[in-house]
Design a protein around this motif. Structure first.
Motif, PDB file in Angstrom:
ATOM      1  N   ALA A  38       0.802  -1.220   0.000  1.00  0.00           N
ATOM      2  CA  ALA A  38       0.000   0.000   0.000  1.00  0.00           C
ATOM      3  C   ALA A  38       0.838   1.274   0.000  1.00  0.00           C
ATOM      4  CB  ALA A  38      -0.934  -0.007   1.213  1.00  0.00           C
ATOM      5  N   ASP A  39       2.117   1.177   0.358  1.00  0.00           N
ATOM      6  CA  ASP A  39       2.941   2.383   0.442  1.00  0.00           C
ATOM      7  C   ASP A  39       3.658   2.728  -0.869  1.00  0.00           C
ATOM      8  OD1 ASP A  39       4.533   0.115   0.714  1.00  0.00           O
ATOM      9  OD2 ASP A  39       6.026   1.134   1.932  1.00  0.00           O
ATOM     10  N   VAL A  40       3.442   1.935  -1.915  1.00  0.00           N
ATOM     11  CA  VAL A  40       4.053   2.193  -3.217  1.00  0.00           C
ATOM     12  C   VAL A  40       2.957   2.556  -4.208  1.00  0.00           C
ATOM     13  CG1 VAL A  40       5.360   1.192  -5.135  1.00  0.00           C
ATOM     14  CG2 VAL A  40       5.960   0.608  -2.789  1.00  0.00           C
ATOM     15  N   GLU A  41       3.164   3.659  -4.889  1.00  0.00           N
ATOM     16  CA  GLU A  41       2.221   4.026  -5.943  1.00  0.00           C
ATOM     17  C   GLU A  41       2.572   3.244  -7.195  1.00  0.00           C
ATOM     18  OE1 GLU A  41       1.149   8.143  -6.367  1.00  0.00           O
ATOM     19  OE2 GLU A  41       2.192   8.587  -4.487  1.00  0.00           O
ATOM     20  N   VAL A  42       1.555   2.885  -7.973  1.00  0.00           N
ATOM     21  CA  VAL A  42       1.760   2.106  -9.186  1.00  0.00           C
ATOM     22  C   VAL A  42       0.997   2.760 -10.323  1.00  0.00           C
ATOM     23  CG1 VAL A  42       1.543  -0.149 -10.292  1.00  0.00           C
ATOM     24  CG2 VAL A  42       1.886   0.000  -7.829  1.00  0.00           C
ATOM     25  N   ALA A  43       1.648   2.834 -11.480  1.00  0.00           N
ATOM     26  CA  ALA A  43       1.004   3.374 -12.671  1.00  0.00           C
ATOM     27  C   ALA A  43       1.445   2.557 -13.873  1.00  0.00           C
ATOM     28  CB  ALA A  43       1.388   4.838 -12.860  1.00  0.00           C
ATOM     29  N   CYS A  44       0.628   2.575 -14.908  1.00  0.00           N
ATOM     30  CA  CYS A  44       0.980   1.947 -16.171  1.00  0.00           C
ATOM     31  C   CYS A  44       1.278   3.050 -17.180  1.00  0.00           C
ATOM     32  CB  CYS A  44      -0.171   1.080 -16.680  1.00  0.00           C
ATOM     33  SG  CYS A  44      -0.596  -0.299 -15.593  1.00  0.00           S
ATOM     34  N   ALA A  45       2.227   2.788 -18.065  1.00  0.00           N
ATOM     35  CA  ALA A  45       2.572   3.729 -19.127  1.00  0.00           C
ATOM     36  C   ALA A  45       2.903   2.928 -20.379  1.00  0.00           C
ATOM     37  CB  ALA A  45       3.763   4.599 -18.719  1.00  0.00           C
ATOM     38  N   TYR A  46       2.728   3.580 -21.521  1.00  0.00           N
ATOM     39  CA  TYR A  46       2.853   2.869 -22.786  1.00  0.00           C
ATOM     40  C   TYR A  46       3.734   3.631 -23.765  1.00  0.00           C
ATOM     41  CZ  TYR A  46      -1.023   0.672 -20.485  1.00  0.00           C
ATOM     42  OH  TYR A  46      -1.798   0.048 -19.546  1.00  0.00           O
ATOM     43  N   LEU A  47       4.424   2.878 -24.612  1.00  0.00           N
ATOM     44  CA  LEU A  47       5.312   3.457 -25.605  1.00  0.00           C
ATOM     45  C   LEU A  47       4.516   4.090 -26.742  1.00  0.00           C
ATOM     46  CD1 LEU A  47       8.200   3.882 -26.634  1.00  0.00           C
ATOM     47  CD2 LEU A  47       8.001   1.671 -27.795  1.00  0.00           C
ATOM     48  N   GLU A  48       3.511   3.377 -27.226  1.00  0.00           N
ATOM     49  CA  GLU A  48       2.712   3.884 -28.339  1.00  0.00           C
ATOM     50  C   GLU A  48       1.358   3.187 -28.359  1.00  0.00           C
ATOM     51  OE1 GLU A  48       5.457   3.064 -31.512  1.00  0.00           O
ATOM     52  OE2 GLU A  48       4.790   0.992 -31.714  1.00  0.00           O
ATOM     53  N   LEU A  49       0.444   3.751 -29.115  1.00  0.00           N
ATOM     54  CA  LEU A  49      -0.890   3.199 -29.350  1.00  0.00           C
ATOM     55  C   LEU A  49      -1.811   3.259 -28.140  1.00  0.00           C
ATOM     56  CD1 LEU A  49       0.140   0.013 -31.393  1.00  0.00           C
ATOM     57  CD2 LEU A  49      -0.508   2.259 -32.303  1.00  0.00           C
ATOM     58  N   SER A  50      -1.323   3.656 -26.994  1.00  0.00           N
ATOM     59  CA  SER A  50      -2.110   3.723 -25.760  1.00  0.00           C
ATOM     60  C   SER A  50      -1.681   4.941 -24.956  1.00  0.00           C
ATOM     61  CB  SER A  50      -1.891   2.468 -24.900  1.00  0.00           C
ATOM     62  OG  SER A  50      -2.288   1.302 -25.566  1.00  0.00           O
ATOM     63  N   GLN A  51      -2.535   5.337 -24.079  1.00  0.00           N
ATOM     64  CA  GLN A  51      -2.244   6.427 -23.149  1.00  0.00           C
ATOM     65  C   GLN A  51      -2.434   5.919 -21.732  1.00  0.00           C
ATOM     66  OE1 GLN A  51      -1.041   9.481 -23.784  1.00  0.00           O
ATOM     67  NE2 GLN A  51      -0.857   8.821 -25.912  1.00  0.00           N
TER      68      GLN A  51
END
Length: 128
Positions: A38-51
């Motif tokens: 719970a103490d780590v934030e997590v995000a997804c990111a993409y190289l192309e075709l997605s945001q």
């Protein structure tokens, strides 16, 4: 009095796809990380075709006070994107955000634990 350690985030970085179902495994990994830490934030990111893309994700995290970011390339193979494109992006991020500590992990496909897990699934597909 010592200042608190900078907030940490993990960014799961993948190629991207126009197909919204393609994102489900990435989002599942992010949700699992959140449930385990719970103490780590997590995000997804993409190289192309997605945001969102990696620069936008990093800008959002740093704007929220994150000072340390681990980027996890979610690539099984280590092609041009992992060998060239991603390191160039991280170099630019370091220049744009000099106060932020960036750690770029190896692609997940280079991790023996994942290789072993995939072999186990192939040997016993009914396990899942």
């Amino acid at each position: 009095m010592t200042s608190p350690a900078p907030r940490h985030a993990i960014v799961l970085f993948a190629h991207g796809s126009r197909d919204p179902l393609w994102h489900k495994p990435m989002e599942a990994v992010a949700a699992r990380i959140r449930s385990q830490s719970a103490d780590v934030e997590v995000a997804c990111a993409y190289l192309e075709l997605s945001q969102p893309d990696l620069p936008d994700t990093v800008a959002q995290l740093t704007g929220a006070g994150v000072g340390s970011i681990t980027i996890v390339p979610m690539f099984l193979g280590v092609g041009r994107h992992a060998r060239e494109d991603l390191p160039e992006l991280v170099t630019q991020l370091r220049a744009d955000h000099p106060a932020v500590h960036f750690h770029l992990q190896k692609a997940v496909g280079e991790d023996d634990r994942l290789v072993q897990m995939l072999a186990s699934i192939a040997l016993d597909p009914t396990e899942a």
